[in-house]
Design an enzyme around this catalytic site. Structure first.
Site, PDB file in Angstrom:
ATOM      1  CB  CYS A 256      10.407   7.224   2.117  1.00  0.00           C
ATOM      2  SG  CYS A 256       9.116   6.902   3.339  1.00  0.00           S
TER       3      CYS A 256
ATOM      4  CG  ASP B  13       8.251   1.153   0.122  1.00  0.00           C
ATOM      5  OD1 ASP B  13       9.041   1.672   0.939  1.00  0.00           O
ATOM      6  OD2 ASP B  13       7.491   1.816  -0.605  1.00  0.00           O
TER       7      ASP B  13
ATOM      8  CB  ALA C 199      -0.914  -0.008   1.218  1.00  0.00           C
ATOM      9  N   PRO C 200       0.421   2.295  -0.725  1.00  0.00           N
ATOM     10  CG  PRO C 200       0.343   4.514  -1.471  1.00  0.00           C
ATOM     11  CD  PRO C 200       1.172   3.581  -0.644  1.00  0.00           C
ATOM     12  N   GLY C 201       0.267   1.331  -3.335  1.00  0.00           N
ATOM     13  CA  GLY C 201       0.240   0.643  -4.616  1.00  0.00           C
ATOM     14  C   GLY C 201       1.025   1.281  -5.745  1.00  0.00           C
ATOM     15  N   GLY C 202       1.708   2.372  -5.504  1.00  0.00           N
ATOM     16  CA  GLY C 202       2.442   3.030  -6.578  1.00  0.00           C
ATOM     17  C   GLY C 202       3.538   2.169  -7.168  1.00  0.00           C
ATOM     18  CE  LYS C 203       8.647   2.707  -3.484  1.00  0.00           C
ATOM     19  NZ  LYS C 203       7.644   3.553  -2.781  1.00  0.00           N
TER      20      LYS C 203
ATOM     21  CG  ASP D  25      -0.253  -3.027   3.286  1.00  0.00           C
ATOM     22  OD1 ASP D  25       0.766  -2.441   2.866  1.00  0.00           O
ATOM     23  OD2 ASP D  25      -0.863  -2.661   4.308  1.00  0.00           O
TER      24      ASP D  25
ATOM     25  CG  ASP E 182       2.917  -9.167  10.215  1.00  0.00           C
ATOM     26  OD1 ASP E 182       3.899  -8.840   9.527  1.00  0.00           O
ATOM     27  OD2 ASP E 182       2.861  -8.944  11.445  1.00  0.00           O
TER      28      ASP E 182
END
Length: 369
Positions: free
Chosen positions: A305, A252, A187-191, A207, A233
């Site tokens: 990040c 991520d 989540a949120p799914g961009g990658k 997720d 998990d």
């Protein structure tokens, strides 16, 4: 309302570089007191006393603020000390960068067009833009996504230029058609979407948060892509893994978000120093749990990040020590720490426009038998 009015009045009493205030001091104080008297009469004397004292002692008070690191750098003290420890020659620039507005960068869906073609579509709308990566387009002036041509149809998404490095890194050595890939904290799914835009994969998006997993589904639907969505998990593979290894795993990991403060200014105040050890422990648990799911000859891409070394370089150094016997190898293709500073800009001739968020990337390969 009184707090907001008082803060606004104090801000207007701050002198500019020339030493002038936008309004005469006595006028501003009188108007602020009058406004308070209309809304909250009992607080008018308090407001009057605060503002008049500030006017009298402004020089002394501002000098005290300038000597206070928290006020001067607009970050908690523990955060300042951590950044200074990790980046002794760049810490001031890193803290200052967090208070600058971030660029708006788009990711063009490679299945539906090129970055250059999308720049031309934007130009037809009167929007200035430039290509800053294989699928990346920088918008000179940010706008609402509803105003982007083809957004609803899945032609383009919003994704920072640093985040757009994940999918190409994982696919650096082309995977076969239908390769098994896991996005472990999707989540949120961009990658997830970027991977599917670039290759035909048998992709599982995992997720732990069911509500956030719905955002992944919505993203994929808008982009006309498909993946297997699993709510679980990632630290407990026994509950969701069928035992078949993945050719590539993207992790991520949850982190402090210290690399994206300019997009989420509150995060610096919401985090506590003790959160770092908790997050680092979770990251280590995720790495150790997911490593056995990687096929021999496969790869795991670890991403945060964050600019904190405890969540990046130090985390991976510890992982490689723990898994030395497994032959885990660090691939030099991954950039390591990316700082949100001009030297990490894609276009060095115009760095301010394309400075990416702070990220860490480590690509780990598992030897083939």
């Amino acid at each position: 309302p009184v707090d907001a009015l008082l803060l606004s009045a104090l801000a207007l009493l701050l002198p500019d570089d020339s030493g002038a205030t936008p309004y005469p001091e006595h006028t501003l104080v009188d108007q602020a007191v009058a406004a308070t008297r209309r809304r909250t009469p009992a607080a008018s004397g308090f407001v009057n006393a605060i503002l008049r004292r500030f006017v009298r002692e402004r020089g002394t008070l501002l000098e005290a603020v300038r000597r206070d690191a928290v006020a001067a750098f607009n970050h908690p003290l523990w955060w300042i000390e951590r950044v200074r420890q990790d980046w002794p020659t760049q810490w001031r620039d890193l803290l200052a960068a967090n208070d600058r507005p971030p660029p708006m960068v788009l990711r063009v869906n490679a299945r539906r067009g090129s970055a250059q073609q999308y720049v031309q579509r934007l130009a037809a709308q009167g929007r200035a833009a430039q290509v800053v990566g294989p699928q990346a387009v920088w918008l000179a002036v940010p706008c609402a996504v509803a105003q982007l041509p083809g957004f609803a149809e899945g032609d383009v998404s919003v994704q920072d230029v640093s985040a757009q490095r994940a999918a190409p890194l994982l696919l650096q050595r082309p995977l076969p058609h239908g390769a098994r890939v896991l996005d472990a904290c999707a989540a949120p799914g961009g990658k997830t979407a970027h991977l599917l835009e670039l290759a035909d994969l048998d992709l599982t998006a995992l997720d732990v948060d069911a509500a956030r997993l719905q955002r992944v589904q919505q993203t994929l639907q808008r982009l006309h892509l498909q993946a297997r969505l699993v709510c679980a998990d990632a630290r407990q593979p026994g509950a969701w893994w069928d035992g078949r290894p993945f050719d590539a795993v993207l992790l991520d990991a949850p982190c402090s978000a210290s690399g994206v403060v300019r997009r989420h200014p509150d995060v610096r105040w919401l985090r506590r120093a003790q959160d770092l050890s908790t997050l680092a422990r979770t990251q280590a648990e995720l790495l150790d749990a997911l490593w056995p799911t990687v096929a021999e000859g496969g790869v795991l891409l670890y991403v945060t990040c964050s600019i904190f070394r405890a969540e990046g370089e130090q985390q991976i150094d510890a992982f490689l020590q723990r898994h030395r016997a497994d032959g885990a190898l660090l691939d030099a293709a991954a950039p390591g720490h990316l700082l949100p500073l001009p030297e990490n800009g894609i276009d060095r001739s115009d760095p301010a426009s394309v400075v990416g968020d702070g990220f860490f990337y480590a690509l780990i390969r598992k030897p083939a038998s």
